[in-house]
Design a protein around this motif. Structure first.
Motif, PDB file in Angstrom:
ATOM      1  N   LYS A   2      -6.086  -2.954   2.841  1.00 40.42           N
ATOM      2  CA  LYS A   2      -5.782  -1.675   2.880  1.00 40.42           C
ATOM      3  C   LYS A   2      -5.490  -0.949   1.426  1.00 40.42           C
ATOM      4  O   LYS A   2      -5.106  -1.915   0.608  1.00 40.42           O
ATOM      5  N   LYS A   3      -5.803  -0.020   0.948  1.00 43.83           N
ATOM      6  CA  LYS A   3      -5.900   0.629  -0.240  1.00 43.83           C
ATOM      7  C   LYS A   3      -4.492   1.334  -0.561  1.00 43.83           C
ATOM      8  O   LYS A   3      -4.008   2.220   0.098  1.00 43.83           O
ATOM      9  N   LEU A   4      -3.804   0.632  -1.526  1.00 42.23           N
ATOM     10  CA  LEU A   4      -2.616   1.292  -2.208  1.00 42.23           C
ATOM     11  C   LEU A   4      -2.450   2.306  -2.914  1.00 42.23           C
ATOM     12  O   LEU A   4      -3.552   2.533  -3.684  1.00 42.23           O
ATOM     13  N   ASN A   5      -1.417   3.050  -3.018  1.00 41.00           N
ATOM     14  CA  ASN A   5      -1.224   4.218  -3.879  1.00 41.00           C
ATOM     15  C   ASN A   5       0.268   3.794  -4.475  1.00 41.00           C
ATOM     16  O   ASN A   5       1.206   3.913  -3.962  1.00 41.00           O
ATOM     17  N   ILE A   6       0.068   3.506  -5.955  1.00 42.32           N
ATOM     18  CA  ILE A   6       1.117   2.767  -6.582  1.00 42.32           C
ATOM     19  C   ILE A   6       1.706   3.633  -7.659  1.00 42.32           C
ATOM     20  O   ILE A   6       0.730   4.310  -8.444  1.00 42.32           O
ATOM     21  N   GLY A  28      -3.861  -2.904 -14.257  1.00 42.77           N
ATOM     22  CA  GLY A  28      -4.263  -1.409 -13.258  1.00 42.77           C
ATOM     23  C   GLY A  28      -5.563  -1.163 -13.255  1.00 42.77           C
ATOM     24  O   GLY A  28      -5.949  -0.511 -12.374  1.00 42.77           O
ATOM     25  N   VAL A  29      -6.102  -1.578 -14.141  1.00 42.88           N
ATOM     26  CA  VAL A  29      -7.950  -1.182 -14.167  1.00 42.88           C
ATOM     27  C   VAL A  29      -8.671  -1.987 -12.992  1.00 42.88           C
ATOM     28  O   VAL A  29      -9.424  -1.337 -12.360  1.00 42.88           O
ATOM     29  N   TYR A  30      -8.081  -3.282 -12.850  1.00 47.85           N
ATOM     30  CA  TYR A  30      -8.720  -3.852 -11.760  1.00 47.85           C
ATOM     31  C   TYR A  30      -8.238  -3.206 -10.504  1.00 47.85           C
ATOM     32  O   TYR A  30      -9.020  -3.259  -9.509  1.00 47.85           O
ATOM     33  N   TRP A  31      -6.986  -3.007 -10.312  1.00 46.92           N
ATOM     34  CA  TRP A  31      -6.756  -2.183  -9.128  1.00 46.92           C
ATOM     35  C   TRP A  31      -7.312  -0.988  -8.870  1.00 46.92           C
ATOM     36  O   TRP A  31      -7.835  -0.870  -7.594  1.00 46.92           O
ATOM     37  N   VAL A  32      -7.689  -0.199  -9.889  1.00 51.61           N
ATOM     38  CA  VAL A  32      -8.487   1.087  -9.689  1.00 51.61           C
ATOM     39  C   VAL A  32      -9.807   0.363  -9.054  1.00 51.61           C
ATOM     40  O   VAL A  32     -10.500   1.267  -8.181  1.00 51.61           O
ATOM     41  N   ASP A 111       2.896   4.538  -2.004  1.00 53.33           N
ATOM     42  CA  ASP A 111       3.233   3.305  -1.275  1.00 53.33           C
ATOM     43  C   ASP A 111       4.558   2.681  -1.631  1.00 53.33           C
ATOM     44  O   ASP A 111       5.331   2.168  -1.176  1.00 53.33           O
ATOM     45  N   PHE A 112       4.621   2.376  -3.154  1.00 53.74           N
ATOM     46  CA  PHE A 112       5.603   1.679  -3.885  1.00 53.74           C
ATOM     47  C   PHE A 112       5.861   2.462  -5.126  1.00 53.74           C
ATOM     48  O   PHE A 112       5.061   2.948  -5.767  1.00 53.74           O
ATOM     49  N   ILE A 113       7.145   2.128  -5.494  1.00 54.00           N
ATOM     50  CA  ILE A 113       7.592   2.725  -6.717  1.00 54.00           C
ATOM     51  C   ILE A 113       7.897   1.034  -7.519  1.00 54.00           C
ATOM     52  O   ILE A 113       8.644   0.526  -6.843  1.00 54.00           O
ATOM     53  N   ILE A 114       7.149   1.073  -8.780  1.00 53.14           N
ATOM     54  CA  ILE A 114       7.219  -0.320  -9.482  1.00 53.14           C
ATOM     55  C   ILE A 114       7.847  -0.010 -10.759  1.00 53.14           C
ATOM     56  O   ILE A 114       7.387   0.772 -11.436  1.00 53.14           O
ATOM     57  N   SER A 115       8.695  -0.979 -11.258  1.00 55.83           N
ATOM     58  CA  SER A 115       8.906  -0.886 -12.594  1.00 55.83           C
ATOM     59  C   SER A 115       8.692  -2.178 -12.998  1.00 55.83           C
ATOM     60  O   SER A 115       8.914  -3.298 -12.682  1.00 55.83           O
ATOM     61  N   THR A 116       8.485  -2.421 -14.509  1.00 54.77           N
ATOM     62  CA  THR A 116       8.609  -3.556 -15.038  1.00 54.77           C
ATOM     63  C   THR A 116       9.550  -3.888 -16.359  1.00 54.77           C
ATOM     64  O   THR A 116       9.874  -2.784 -16.937  1.00 54.77           O
ATOM     65  N   SER A 117       9.922  -5.112 -16.563  1.00 56.15           N
ATOM     66  CA  SER A 117      10.783  -5.322 -17.501  1.00 56.15           C
ATOM     67  C   SER A 117       9.972  -5.810 -18.864  1.00 56.15           C
ATOM     68  O   SER A 117       8.838  -5.967 -18.678  1.00 56.15           O
ATOM     69  N   PRO A 118      10.723  -6.097 -20.119  1.00 52.33           N
ATOM     70  CA  PRO A 118      11.954  -6.704 -19.992  1.00 52.33           C
ATOM     71  C   PRO A 118      13.125  -5.901 -19.780  1.00 52.33           C
ATOM     72  O   PRO A 118      13.990  -6.288 -19.178  1.00 52.33           O
ATOM     73  N   GLN A 119      13.422  -4.802 -20.637  1.00 53.03           N
ATOM     74  CA  GLN A 119      14.594  -4.081 -20.449  1.00 53.03           C
ATOM     75  C   GLN A 119      14.574  -3.566 -19.040  1.00 53.03           C
ATOM     76  O   GLN A 119      13.595  -2.907 -18.646  1.00 53.03           O
ATOM     77  N   ILE A 405      -1.338  -7.617  -5.643  1.00 54.40           N
ATOM     78  CA  ILE A 405      -1.501  -6.712  -4.438  1.00 54.40           C
ATOM     79  C   ILE A 405      -1.422  -7.457  -3.195  1.00 54.40           C
ATOM     80  O   ILE A 405      -0.528  -6.982  -2.159  1.00 54.40           O
ATOM     81  N   ALA A 406      -1.682  -8.791  -3.198  1.00 52.62           N
ATOM     82  CA  ALA A 406      -1.268  -9.557  -1.935  1.00 52.62           C
ATOM     83  C   ALA A 406       0.186  -9.497  -1.418  1.00 52.62           C
ATOM     84  O   ALA A 406       0.688  -9.538  -0.671  1.00 52.62           O
ATOM     85  N   ALA A 407       0.986  -9.654  -2.690  1.00 53.35           N
ATOM     86  CA  ALA A 407       2.468  -9.515  -2.575  1.00 53.35           C
ATOM     87  C   ALA A 407       2.886  -8.331  -2.111  1.00 53.35           C
ATOM     88  O   ALA A 407       3.769  -8.167  -1.165  1.00 53.35           O
ATOM     89  N   LEU A 408       2.328  -7.258  -2.659  1.00 54.05           N
ATOM     90  CA  LEU A 408       2.896  -6.000  -2.179  1.00 54.05           C
ATOM     91  C   LEU A 408       2.469  -5.636  -0.511  1.00 54.05           C
ATOM     92  O   LEU A 408       3.303  -5.162   0.089  1.00 54.05           O
ATOM     93  N   LEU A 409       1.082  -6.103  -0.114  1.00 55.88           N
ATOM     94  CA  LEU A 409       0.823  -6.084   0.974  1.00 55.88           C
ATOM     95  C   LEU A 409       1.774  -6.817   2.261  1.00 55.88           C
ATOM     96  O   LEU A 409       1.786  -6.668   3.350  1.00 55.88           O
ATOM     97  N   SER A 410       2.065  -7.852   1.628  1.00 50.76           N
ATOM     98  CA  SER A 410       3.030  -8.980   2.410  1.00 50.76           C
ATOM     99  C   SER A 410       4.402  -8.142   2.845  1.00 50.76           C
ATOM    100  O   SER A 410       4.979  -8.668   3.665  1.00 50.76           O
ATOM    101  N   VAL A 411       4.959  -7.184   1.928  1.00 44.08           N
ATOM    102  CA  VAL A 411       6.116  -6.736   2.136  1.00 44.08           C
ATOM    103  C   VAL A 411       6.055  -5.312   2.664  1.00 44.08           C
ATOM    104  O   VAL A 411       7.136  -4.627   3.076  1.00 44.08           O
ATOM    105  N   LYS A 412       4.847  -4.786   2.771  1.00 47.01           N
ATOM    106  CA  LYS A 412       4.490  -3.284   3.142  1.00 47.01           C
ATOM    107  C   LYS A 412       5.020  -3.106   4.739  1.00 47.01           C
ATOM    108  O   LYS A 412       4.715  -3.898   5.347  1.00 47.01           O
TER     109      LYS A 412
END
Length: 412
Positions: A2-6, A28-32, A111-119, A405-412
């Motif tokens: 499945k193709k995701l929209n992140i 992200g370039v690899y995702w696109v 499909d998902f809203i993702i954030s990255t840390s550190p803060q 992506i595999a992790a995202l698909l497993s929780v979708k």
């Protein structure tokens, strides 16, 4: 597949050069390229110096494309990567502005809203957006924050930090999933009561299309006056977590011993840069060279000048769980690694792949001795360099992108 929209929130993005900006953009370039859609909401590039990059303005709203990634930038409070209070204001401004902009930018198609840390103020915005828009919220855990604040001494243990930690745990619990960069991060969260089932480990990597070995640039060597030198390079952010004053003290010890072969090359910026520059100037160190931060297009020139790459972290229990991304970049360039860091996951990788030497005792004389030894043993350096380049294939950015992506698909 499945193709995701992140929809991704990251305070940093190219042309900024820190770990988060590099990780989010290269992956992200690899995702696109794989057919997924990615939108990144970020700020005007300014880190770590707190100065807007050429060609950009700190405007209320900007839109651009980055190798197929849709990039939106919002206006924020701009400050250098130093000083606790001002940095918190910077983080808070991005939290507020990204939430407001996200209300208009997040669509039903995402499909998902993702954030990255550190803060994690970025994560607060992502969580709130996910609640309003009824989307899964994914927390990418790049650093244990605020634990790292305590570790570097930026703020003493206090009621304030205790409350921040409660918010941190709240965000982990509220997330649909946590994507952790290290096994130790996962163990830390489990120990603190976060369900193991929702935590996925996707380790960092290097984009081998962008980072690869090339011959040394003789002109730059000549310009920096390090021809015929054994170059020990530190490339990246120079912050409190890296304790680089120990490195320039080792440089002084080598100079005092009369060593004329080893040269230290620092490329980058950060909160500790002025401290180590001042030490080098006050002690008239001829074996230390500083170079301003370089663009992604030019940074490889300096990696390739290196004979060994230095990975250095403060002697703190907190940093046992950290795997500095620069060690993977060093592998990509086939550079042996000298690691001064607490025993932990990073040193385990170094030992398993036989890509360098680990000094966990923080003894200055041990550090000096190994650099002198390596500077006189080109065969050992070359052999470990080959192992380093070969090991880079285990830690590619493409592998990281696919596992995420595999992790995202497993929780979708």
């Amino acid at each position: 597949m499945k193709k995701l929209n992140i929809f991704f929130l990251s305070d940093n993005f190219p042309p900024e050069r820190n770990a988060a900006a590099t990780r989010v953009s290269e992956r992200g370039v690899y995702w696109v390229e794989a057919g997924h859609e990615l939108t990144v909401l970020t700020s005007a590039p300014n880190a770590p110096e707190g100065k807007i990059y050429s060609g950009y303005k700190n405007k209320w709203f900007q839109k651009e494309q980055f190798f197929g990634i849709k990039v939106f930038r919002v206006k924020t409070f701009i400050t250098a990567n130093e000083g606790f209070v001002l940095r918190i204001l910077d983080f808070l401004s991005y939290m507020v502005m990204s939430f407001v902009a996200g209300l208009f930018l997040v669509r039903a198609k995402h499909d998902f809203i993702i954030s990255t840390s550190p803060q994690f103020f970025t994560a607060i915005s992502a969580w709130a957006l996910a609640k309003v828009k009824r989307k899964p919220f994914i927390f990418e855990l790049g650093d244990l924050w605020p634990e790292s604040i305590r570790a570097v001494g930026a703020m003493k243990s206090s009621w304030v930090l205790d409350q921040i930690e409660k918010v941190e745990l709240f965000l982990y619990r509220q997330s649909t999933a946590v994507i952790a960069l290290t096994d130790d991060f996962k163990a830390n969260l489990i120990h603190r009561g976060i369900s193991a089932e929702k935590i996925f480990v996707v380790k960092n990597g290097v984009d081998l299309r962008r980072h690869k070995p090339e011959p040394k640039d003789v002109e730059i060597l000549r310009e920096l006056d390090i021809e015929q030198k054994f170059v020990v390079s530190y490339i990246g952010t120079m912050g409190a977590a890296h304790d680089l004053i120990r490195v320039v003290k080792a440089a002084k010890a080598l100079q005092d011993e009369g060593d004329k072969k080893v040269a230290f090359l620092f490329v980058g910026a950060g909160a500790e840069l002025q401290l180590i520059k001042s030490f080098a100037n006050e002690n008239s160190l001829k074996n230390v060279v500083f170079v301003a931060p370089q663009s992604k297009e030019r940074i490889g020139l300096y990696w390739n000048l290196s004979d060994v790459a230095l990975v250095h972290l403060k002697d703190s229990e907190t940093f046992r769980s950290v795997i500095p991304s620069k060690m993977f970049e060093a592998m990509g360039y086939g550079k042996p690694i000298v690691m001064v860091a607490p025993h932990g996951e990073a040193s385990d990788i170094l030992k398993k792949t036989m890509t360098g030497w680990h000094l966990g005792d923080y003894d200055e004389q041990s550090f000096v001795r190994i650099l002198k030894r390596l500077s006189n043993d080109p065969d050992e350096v070359a052999q470990v360099g080959k192992a380093s380049l070969e090991s880079s294939k285990l830690f590619t950015r493409e592998r990281q992108a696919n596992e995420f992506i595999a992790a995202l698909l497993s929780v979708k």
